[in-house]
Every structure is written in C-alpha cells, then in structure tokens.
Design a protein around this motif. Structure first.
Motif, short mmCIF file in Angstrom:
data_model
loop_
_atom_site.label_atom_id
_atom_site.label_comp_id
_atom_site.label_asym_id
_atom_site.label_seq_id
_atom_site.Cartn_x
_atom_site.Cartn_y
_atom_site.Cartn_z
N TYR A 36 0.81 -1.22 0.00
CA TYR A 36 0.00 0.00 0.00
C TYR A 36 0.84 1.27 0.00
O TYR A 36 0.35 2.34 -0.30
CB TYR A 36 -0.95 0.00 1.20
CG TYR A 36 -2.04 -1.04 1.01
CD1 TYR A 36 -3.20 -0.72 0.30
CD2 TYR A 36 -1.87 -2.32 1.51
CE1 TYR A 36 -4.17 -1.67 0.09
CE2 TYR A 36 -2.85 -3.29 1.30
CZ TYR A 36 -3.99 -2.95 0.59
OH TYR A 36 -4.94 -3.88 0.37
N ARG A 37 2.11 1.15 0.36
CA ARG A 37 2.94 2.36 0.45
C ARG A 37 3.29 2.86 -0.94
O ARG A 37 3.71 2.09 -1.81
CB ARG A 37 4.21 2.06 1.23
CG ARG A 37 3.89 1.67 2.66
CD ARG A 37 5.14 1.46 3.48
NE ARG A 37 4.77 0.87 4.75
CZ ARG A 37 4.29 1.57 5.78
NH1 ARG A 37 4.14 2.87 5.68
NH2 ARG A 37 3.94 0.96 6.89
N LEU A 38 3.11 4.16 -1.15
CA LEU A 38 3.30 4.72 -2.48
C LEU A 38 4.70 4.49 -3.06
O LEU A 38 4.82 4.11 -4.22
CB LEU A 38 2.95 6.22 -2.49
CG LEU A 38 1.45 6.50 -2.63
CD1 LEU A 38 1.20 8.00 -2.72
CD2 LEU A 38 0.85 5.80 -3.84
N PRO A 39 5.79 4.71 -2.26
CA PRO A 39 7.12 4.47 -2.85
C PRO A 39 7.24 3.04 -3.37
O PRO A 39 7.81 2.80 -4.42
CB PRO A 39 8.07 4.70 -1.66
CG PRO A 39 7.30 5.55 -0.72
CD PRO A 39 5.86 5.20 -0.88
N ASN A 40 6.66 2.10 -2.61
CA ASN A 40 6.66 0.70 -3.02
C ASN A 40 5.94 0.51 -4.35
O ASN A 40 6.42 -0.19 -5.24
CB ASN A 40 5.95 -0.12 -1.95
CG ASN A 40 6.87 -1.17 -1.37
OD1 ASN A 40 7.99 -1.34 -1.85
ND2 ASN A 40 6.41 -1.86 -0.36
N LEU A 41 4.78 1.13 -4.47
CA LEU A 41 3.98 0.95 -5.68
C LEU A 41 4.67 1.59 -6.88
O LEU A 41 4.65 1.06 -7.99
CB LEU A 41 2.58 1.53 -5.49
CG LEU A 41 1.75 0.78 -4.43
CD1 LEU A 41 0.40 1.45 -4.24
CD2 LEU A 41 1.55 -0.67 -4.82
N LEU A 42 5.33 2.73 -6.63
CA LEU A 42 6.08 3.37 -7.72
C LEU A 42 7.25 2.49 -8.14
O LEU A 42 7.51 2.30 -9.33
CB LEU A 42 6.58 4.76 -7.29
CG LEU A 42 5.46 5.81 -7.23
CD1 LEU A 42 5.96 7.09 -6.57
CD2 LEU A 42 4.94 6.11 -8.64
N ALA A 43 7.91 1.90 -7.14
CA ALA A 43 9.02 0.99 -7.45
C ALA A 43 8.51 -0.20 -8.26
O ALA A 43 9.14 -0.64 -9.22
CB ALA A 43 9.66 0.50 -6.15
N ALA A 44 7.33 -0.69 -7.90
CA ALA A 44 6.73 -1.82 -8.62
C ALA A 44 6.48 -1.45 -10.07
O ALA A 44 6.73 -2.24 -10.99
CB ALA A 44 5.43 -2.25 -7.94
N LEU A 45 5.99 -0.22 -10.29
CA LEU A 45 5.71 0.22 -11.65
C LEU A 45 7.01 0.31 -12.45
O LEU A 45 7.07 -0.13 -13.61
CB LEU A 45 5.01 1.59 -11.61
CG LEU A 45 4.50 2.09 -12.96
CD1 LEU A 45 3.44 1.16 -13.50
CD2 LEU A 45 3.94 3.50 -12.82
N VAL A 46 8.06 0.83 -11.81
CA VAL A 46 9.37 0.91 -12.49
C VAL A 46 9.85 -0.49 -12.85
O VAL A 46 10.32 -0.75 -13.97
CB VAL A 46 10.39 1.64 -11.60
CG1 VAL A 46 11.78 1.54 -12.20
CG2 VAL A 46 9.99 3.09 -11.41
#
Lengths: 265, 244
Positions: A36-46
């Motif tokens: 749920y953490r945004l940095p995590n989700l952004l990393a996932a997208l990258v």
C-alpha cells in the motif's frame, strides 16, 4: 480469435524458462497486490516497465492493451475521491474531495497498471500452449491445466457457434429492441450456446477416451533451467523481498539507508 | 494362420440399441470385420451408423447383444479400454478430435497415453505426419487449420496410435475434390482393415471392397447386384461420349 502478438520474440525474457516466469509473475502479483505504500507501488511500476523493456516489447503495442483496465480505473476516479470519507483537500461544488479517496484511487491505479504490465512482460511472452505445458510440469493440478488449454482451444469454436446462431437470427430479420421478444431471443441464443458447448464437451471427451485418455495429462515439451534462470530468480526475489520489508517495516529500511549512505547533515 | 482361420477383428451379434424415449436404432444387428476387410457403409441419415461406431468403441452400451474383438468378448469399460488401443475411430467433426493447441501435441496425445516416452511419441508423430504428407504442419495451431487440413490431421492422430482396425465416420464430409482425392490415395495405401461410413458412392467405390447398407436397424450385405439407370451431370455432357 486469440492473437498472441507478444508470444514470438527472442529477448532475454522470451528465452527464459517459462516455469521461472510463471513463479516470478505469481510472486510479483501477490507482493504488489498486498502493498500500500506509495514508494513501493512506484518501485513496482518501475520494475514492471523494466520487465517490459527486458522483453523488448514495443510500447506502442503494449500501452493500448492497458485500455481495458483504464476504463475501470476511470470509473474509480469518478467515484472514489468524493465518496470516501476523510480529510477534505478540495471542494467541487457540493462534493468534497478527500485525501484518503485520492490516495486509494492512486494505489489501485498503480497496482493494476503495474501488475498488468508485469504479466504482459512475463506471461504474454509465451503462447497459451506453452503456459499450459509449463504449468503441467510445475505439478499444478491437471484439471487447472486442462481448463486453460481447452478454453484456449475451444473459445474460438464456441465463438463461431455463437456467430452462426446470431446470423441465423439476423437473416430472419431479427432486430434487437427493448421488448420481450428480444429478451426471449437472447435467452434462447445463450441457452442454445450452453447446450451446444455441453454437447461439444461430451464429444471431445469421447474422442479423448478413444485415444486411451485416462485422466493423466502428458506433454511433449521439456523445459530446462540454467544459470540465467537462477540469476533472474535471485534478482526478482531480492527486489520483492525488499518491497515486502519496506511495506512491513519502513523504519528498518530507512535505518538501513542511513547506515549505508551516512546520515544526512 | 490364413486369414480365414483367424478370429474376426470385430464381431457383433444381435446388437440392440435405443436412445431413451425413442424407437430402437439398432435391432439385432450382426457385423463381422475380418483382417484385410475394407468395408463401406452407406445408409440414410438417422439410420444409426454413427451409433454403431460408438457402440463398437464402447462409448455407448447396447441394451442387448454381444461384442467380440480379436476373439475376446468385451462388455465392461475395462475391456473397451484395451479395445481402444487396437481400434481407432475418426470422428465426424474434426473439431471434436483436435483439442490440443498444436498439431504435434495432438498427434502425440495418443502415443503418450499408450505409455510411450516423449522421444518415441515425438518420433511416431512426425513419422505419421510425413506419411500423410503433413510434415510442415507439426507446429501449426490446430484451430487455425482449414477444414481439409483438420480432417487429415485428425486422421494422423488416429494413425499415430498404430491401430489394427480403423473406423471412419464420414471422412469426406465437407472436403473439396482435391482433399478428397488425397484421402482416397491415403486410404488405398493403408494396411489396416477398416469400416467407413460415407454417403458418397464414388468415394466408397474407390476405397471399399464391399459396400453395405443399413435398413431397419440391421446391416444388409452387398450380395445382390441390381441393374439400374442413373442420371448425372458433367461438363461437355451434351457432346456424344462414352463412360468407361
């Protein structure tokens, strides 16, 4: 008709053992879905974009595939920001846009786009047939493998039968409207499709029995894993574990970073 | 042993069968298929030809009567599992028969079920495909084949099991003249005994040594010949010509 535009190719991912790709796709999907953490989700997208690049898929063909999910997401963005209770950050006439609603909509958007991209890079780069065979060799239950393979084979036949019925209705001047006749015709059409699909299934099973099928599924294809596969699996495992740790204990990760980079002055 | 002393490959005695709630399709049907027999069966729609083939394969059970294969009776599913190793059935609709994603997978399905190793199954399948002139088809996707290609590949899936007897259910249905001609050539080169159902007399005449018909749920042999006249159409038919 199922076209498999990404299945043929000669990239690193295309050549990777399908079993490793399936495992990676499963691990990635679970990790991202539970984050749920945004940095995590952004990393996932990258990471997902990196996988797409690794599969050398042309972006102008990959992005249109996101349309399906973007439709749903648009609906969420229309509803969630004002219907979710929380701190108000903006007002649109009588509607209050909440911070929590915006956050939730962004989380869902990032998650679904990232997972879809990763699945395209990892799974759409093999044919459905190969996916089934790989699942079979991963000792996934025969029934599930059959479901995938037989659906792939017969969805086209069933679609043809639907077209046949639909043509038969149209050449007798059937025009859909908002009336009982239309509903009844559609019900007959769908009912007939089920009857035909069931009859087809019975005949296919008979044909399989005639060729000595006794419930056990064998495949011709064999897969081999080597150093390349281990390397890929190790890198994926490392990244996903990192994401999981950050999700559960962000403070620990911050601490590690400070230790590694020295504390900011 | 000479062929006449060998037990019949298939022997049916007084077979009766009816679908629930309908009049009987087969009534005391007798049939014998001996080694080397090439029998054609021509009969009207709904006369029970397909039912007969399904009874032979054990997909349907007769209400009464006796089945014997290679001299041994068969009645239970167990018996028919053994029968299906030696008797191959080509289905009427090729889409029923080809269910694997690729041609090679489908042809190898039978041999793999018979306990062959992957290498053996692959080799048998490729050999069968090349026997039928389909070498280039191995990696094709089954649902993208044309109707004629599907029929020939279905035949390959049956032949790959190396059956001793073949049953063919309307193999020419929906085929164009060229594919039909190919099928005739293939059939004439088969070593197996076979029983084939067809409505097309020119096909039967080219591939069968005996042509049987069915009437009132029984098989009539071709013992009697009838002198008959018929009409047909062909190009330049107006010109004086001879049929040889």
């Amino acid at each position: 008709m199922i076209s498999e535009p990404f299945a043929s190719g000669d990239s690193f991912l295309h050549r990777l053992d399908p079993r490793v790709r399936i495992l990676a796709a499963a691990a990635y999907s679970f990790t991202v879905a539970l984050s749920y953490r945004l940095p995590n989700l952004l990393a996932a997208l990258v990471l997902a974009l990196a996988l797409v690049a690794l599969a050398r898929l042309p972006l102008n063909q990959v992005l249109p595939r996101l349309k399906v999910v973007l439709g749903f997401l648009l609906l969420l963005w229309l509803v969630l920001p004002w219907s979710y209770q929380g701190t108000t950050v903006a007002r649109l006439g009588p509607l209050a846009v909440s911070r929590e609603g915006l956050l939730l909509a962004s989380q869902i958007t990032l998650k679904s786009v990232a997972i879809l991209l990763a699945l395209i890079a990892l799974l759409a780069t093999m044919t459905t047939a190969r996916l089934g065979h790989a699942m079979n060799q991963m000792r996934i239950p025969d029934k599930l493998v059959f479901l995938i393979l037989i659906t792939y084979r017969y969805i086209f036949v069933i679609e043809q039968e639907y077209q046949k019925l639909w043509r038969a209705a149209r050449i007798r001047n059937f025009r859909p409207g908002t009336n009982l006749h239309t509903y009844r015709t559609y019900a007959y059409l769908i009912g007939m499709l089920f009857v035909r699909a069931a009859a087809r299934a019975k005949r296919v099973h008979q044909a399989m029995k005639c060729r000595c099928f006794q419930g056990k599924f064998h495949t011709l294809e064999e897969f081999a894993s080597g150093r390349r596969e281990w390397l890929f699996a190790a890198v994926m495992l490392l990244l996903l574990t990192g994401m999981a740790v950050y999700e559960l204990a962000p403070a620990a990760v911050h601490h590690l970073f400070t230790l590694a980079c020295g504390s900011p002055k | 042993m000479s062929p006449s002393q060998q037990p019949p490959l298939i022997k049916l005695e007084k077979i009766c069968f009816a679908y629930p709630g309908r009049p009987p399709v087969l009534r005391n049907l007798d049939l014998e298929l001996r080694p080397g027999d090439k029998i054609g069966l021509a009969a009207p729609n709904g006369s029970g030809k397909t039912t007969l083939l399904h009874i032979i394969m054990g997909l349907l059970r007769p209400s009464s009567g006796r089945l014997e294969f290679f001299g041994r009776p068969a009645a239970e599913e167990e018996d028919f599992i053994a029968v299906r190793r030696r008797v191959g059935l080509l289905f009427q609709d090729a889409d029923d028969q080809l269910f694997s994603p690729t041609v090679l997978d489908d042809v190898a399905f039978g041999p793999l079920n018979l306990g062959k190793s992957r290498e053996e199954a692959r080799e048998i399948s490729l050999r069968t495909l090349s026997f039928l002139g389909l070498e280039d088809f191995a990696d094709r996707v089954t649902f993208k084949l044309s109707g004629g290609e599907k029929r020939l590949v279905s035949l390959a899936t049956v032949l790959a099991m190396e059956p001793e007897v073949l049953l063919l259910d309307e193999p020419t249905a929906g085929l164009d003249q060229r594919t039909k001609k190919m099928l005739i050539d293939i059939m004439q080169n088969l070593s197996q005994a076979y029983l084939l159902i067809s409505h097309e007399f020119d096909f039967l005449a080219a591939t069968a040594d005996h042509i049987y018909t069915m009437e009132e749920g029984r098989i009539l042999l071709d013992d009697e010949l009838y002198i008959h006249q018929h009409q047909h159409a062909h190009r330049l038919g107006k010109q004086p010509h001879k049929h040889i």
